[in-house]
Design an enzyme around this catalytic site. Structure first.
Site, PDB file in Angstrom:
ATOM      1  N   ASP A   1       0.852  -1.209   0.000  1.00  0.00           N
ATOM      2  CA  ASP A   1       0.000   0.000   0.000  1.00  0.00           C
ATOM      3  C   ASP A   1       0.882   1.251   0.000  1.00  0.00           C
ATOM      4  O   ASP A   1       0.827   2.083   0.914  1.00  0.00           O
ATOM      5  CB  ASP A   1      -0.951   0.010   1.206  1.00  0.00           C
TER       6      ASP A   1
ATOM      7  N   ASP B   1       6.732   1.250   1.900  1.00  0.00           N
ATOM      8  CA  ASP B   1       6.467   0.194   0.914  1.00  0.00           C
ATOM      9  C   ASP B   1       7.334   0.419  -0.319  1.00  0.00           C
ATOM     10  O   ASP B   1       7.882  -0.523  -0.897  1.00  0.00           O
ATOM     11  CB  ASP B   1       5.010   0.226   0.458  1.00  0.00           C
TER      12      ASP B   1
ATOM     13  N   ASN C   1      -2.520   2.849   3.363  1.00  0.00           N
ATOM     14  CA  ASN C   1      -2.030   4.185   3.736  1.00  0.00           C
ATOM     15  C   ASN C   1      -2.867   5.283   3.068  1.00  0.00           C
ATOM     16  O   ASN C   1      -3.149   6.313   3.666  1.00  0.00           O
ATOM     17  CB  ASN C   1      -0.584   4.350   3.309  1.00  0.00           C
TER      18      ASN C   1
ATOM     19  N   THR D   1       2.936  -6.000   2.790  1.00  0.00           N
ATOM     20  CA  THR D   1       3.462  -4.870   3.565  1.00  0.00           C
ATOM     21  C   THR D   1       2.381  -3.823   3.837  1.00  0.00           C
ATOM     22  O   THR D   1       2.683  -2.679   4.180  1.00  0.00           O
ATOM     23  CB  THR D   1       4.638  -4.187   2.839  1.00  0.00           C
TER      24      THR D   1
ATOM     25  N   PHE E   1      -1.082  -0.399  12.487  1.00  0.00           N
ATOM     26  CA  PHE E   1      -1.961   0.065  11.410  1.00  0.00           C
ATOM     27  C   PHE E   1      -2.400  -1.047  10.465  1.00  0.00           C
ATOM     28  O   PHE E   1      -3.595  -1.213  10.209  1.00  0.00           O
ATOM     29  CB  PHE E   1      -1.245   1.166  10.613  1.00  0.00           C
ATOM     30  N   ASN E   2      -1.478  -1.819   9.895  1.00  0.00           N
ATOM     31  CA  ASN E   2      -1.864  -2.818   8.881  1.00  0.00           C
ATOM     32  C   ASN E   2      -2.897  -3.798   9.424  1.00  0.00           C
ATOM     33  O   ASN E   2      -3.843  -4.176   8.741  1.00  0.00           O
ATOM     34  CB  ASN E   2      -0.642  -3.590   8.386  1.00  0.00           C
TER      35      ASN E   2
ATOM     36  N   HIS F   1       9.588   0.501   8.274  1.00  0.00           N
ATOM     37  CA  HIS F   1       8.832  -0.733   8.493  1.00  0.00           C
ATOM     38  C   HIS F   1       8.993  -1.766   7.360  1.00  0.00           C
ATOM     39  O   HIS F   1       9.546  -2.833   7.571  1.00  0.00           O
ATOM     40  CB  HIS F   1       7.327  -0.415   8.606  1.00  0.00           C
ATOM     41  N   ASP F   2       8.464  -1.453   6.194  1.00  0.00           N
ATOM     42  CA  ASP F   2       8.237  -2.482   5.179  1.00  0.00           C
ATOM     43  C   ASP F   2       9.494  -3.110   4.584  1.00  0.00           C
ATOM     44  O   ASP F   2       9.499  -4.310   4.291  1.00  0.00           O
ATOM     45  CB  ASP F   2       7.343  -1.922   4.061  1.00  0.00           C
TER      46      ASP F   2
HETATM   47  O1  RIB Z   1       2.327   0.305  10.830  1.00  0.00           O
HETATM   48  C1  RIB Z   1       3.231   0.432   9.762  1.00  0.00           C
HETATM   49  C2  RIB Z   1       2.653  -0.090   8.500  1.00  0.00           C
HETATM   50  O2  RIB Z   1       1.480   0.647   8.148  1.00  0.00           O
HETATM   51  C3  RIB Z   1       3.586   0.060   7.284  1.00  0.00           C
HETATM   52  O3  RIB Z   1       3.366  -0.991   6.390  1.00  0.00           O
HETATM   53  C4  RIB Z   1       3.152   1.356   6.679  1.00  0.00           C
HETATM   54  O4  RIB Z   1       3.420   1.430   5.269  1.00  0.00           O
HETATM   55  C5  RIB Z   1       1.678   1.292   6.898  1.00  0.00           C
HETATM   56  O5  RIB Z   1       1.123   0.501   5.854  1.00  0.00           O
HETATM   57 CA    CA Z   2       2.775  -0.469   4.076  1.00  0.00          CA
END
Ligand code: RIB
Ligand code: CA
Length: 315
Positions: free
Chosen positions: A11, A16, A41, A127, A169-170, A243-244
């Site tokens: 996303d 990402d 996102n 991701t 979040f994801n 993160h990703d």
């Molecule tokens: O919490 C972080 C994640 O949420 C990452 O993948 C960021 O790109 C968002 O998608």
């Molecule tokens: Ca992401």
């Protein structure tokens, strides 16, 4: 050794985008069968455009990019423009990419690809919210036979939540999808906030990336220079958690990470803790060990890998 066949479900999202660059920089190790995009996102029409932009920037207009689910399996969609900006990839100028959007729906691509793949031959790298992958599994559970491993970015244990006090979040965007994926029965390597918050994009590291000097590295530095604003204010940290790219980095250099087999269960009912990932790190329950939880990373080694890989892109 033949490159590992992978599908990246994302996303974009600046982080990402860096995961995509890291994968595209590693053709000897990773054969990207396709990039599937999902609402996360930012809405789907932007995540698919952003993924195609990254293919253009990396000179990979040949890579097939698919649009998938525009909302979670059950919940209403939530987005994160407050972190990623209105475009989802603020920090660089957006443009209409040459890389075409495939006509096939991402879920159909995932199902068809796995139906035609050999046993345990394809690695899935989600991701973003795991809606596309969960929808594919719901459509045809037999496709799981072709899944070698799922390497996901999502969840949190000691780090707590980032979008809610108790959820990452994801997983919060689509907890029902995450629950299906984490309990699918295939090997899962789970990269949560506990490890991603150890790889902060500090100014020094962003400068190292910028000094690589090619278009991909400069675009990466520009995106990270925007991406870290929110996190540095929120956490008072020097840089944002990257993160990703941890997912792709683990596939390239698993020795940089520490993981432990344990149970991860997703809260899908409570309004207060929806999307919470209960990680039984100390094995205090008899719940099945359905994932390998990643809890430590060599941050310097991670950024050395990223800088090394970004350098492969020509000017
Ligand atoms: O919490 C972080 C994640 O949420 C990452 O993948 C960021 O790109 C968002 O998608
Ligand atoms: Ca992401």
């Amino acid at each position: 050794m033949a490159p590992r066949k992978v599908i990246i479900d994302c996303d974009p999202g600046q982080d990402d985008a860096v995961a995509l660059f890291l994968a595209m920089a590693s053709p000897a190790e990773l054969d990207v069968l396709g990039i599937t995009t999902v609402a996360g996102n930012v809405p789907l029409e932007l995540t698919q455009r952003n993924a195609r932009m990254m293919c253009d920037i990396a000179g990979r207009t040949d890579l097939p990019v698919y649009a998938g689910c525009e909302k979670p399996l059950v919940r209403d969609a939530i987005t994160a423009e407050y972190i990623h900006g209105a475009t989802g990839i603020d920090g660089i100028d957006v443009f209409e990419p040459e890389t075409p959007l495939q006509a096939q729906h991402a879920v159909d691509f995932i199902v068809e690809t796995l139906r035609n793949a050999e046993t345990a031959s394809v690695t899935l790298i989600p991701t973003g919210p795991m809606t596309n992958i969960a929808a594919a599994i719901q459509r045809d559970p037999a496709i799981l036979d072709a899944v070698e491993r799922i390497v996901s970015m999502g969840g949190a244990m000691r780090e707590g939540g980032n979008r809610s006090p108790s959820a990452e979040f994801n997983v919060l965007v689509d907890p029902h999808a995450a629950d299906i994926v984490y309990r699918c029965g295939r090997p899962v390597t789970a990269m949560g906030l506990d490890v991603t918050h150890q790889v902060l994009s500090t100014r020094e590291r962003v400068m190292r990336i910028r000094n690589v000097g090619n278009a991909v590295a400069v675009a990466t530095a520009d995106m990270l220079s925007f991406f870290h604003r929110y996190d540095t204010r929120k956490y008072g940290s020097e840089g944002a958690p990257l993160h990703d790219p941890c997912t792709v980095a683990w596939l390239l250099r698993p020795d940089l990470f520490a993981t432990k087999a344990c149970n991860l269960s997703v809260e899908t009912g409570s309004a207060l803790t929806l999307g919470h990932t209960a990680v039984d790190f100390w094995h205090v329950t008899d719940r099945p060990h359905n994932i390998d939880w990643t809890y430590e990373v060599d941050a310097e080694g991670f950024y050395d890998l990223l800088v090394e890989k970004l350098a492969v892109f020509g000017d």
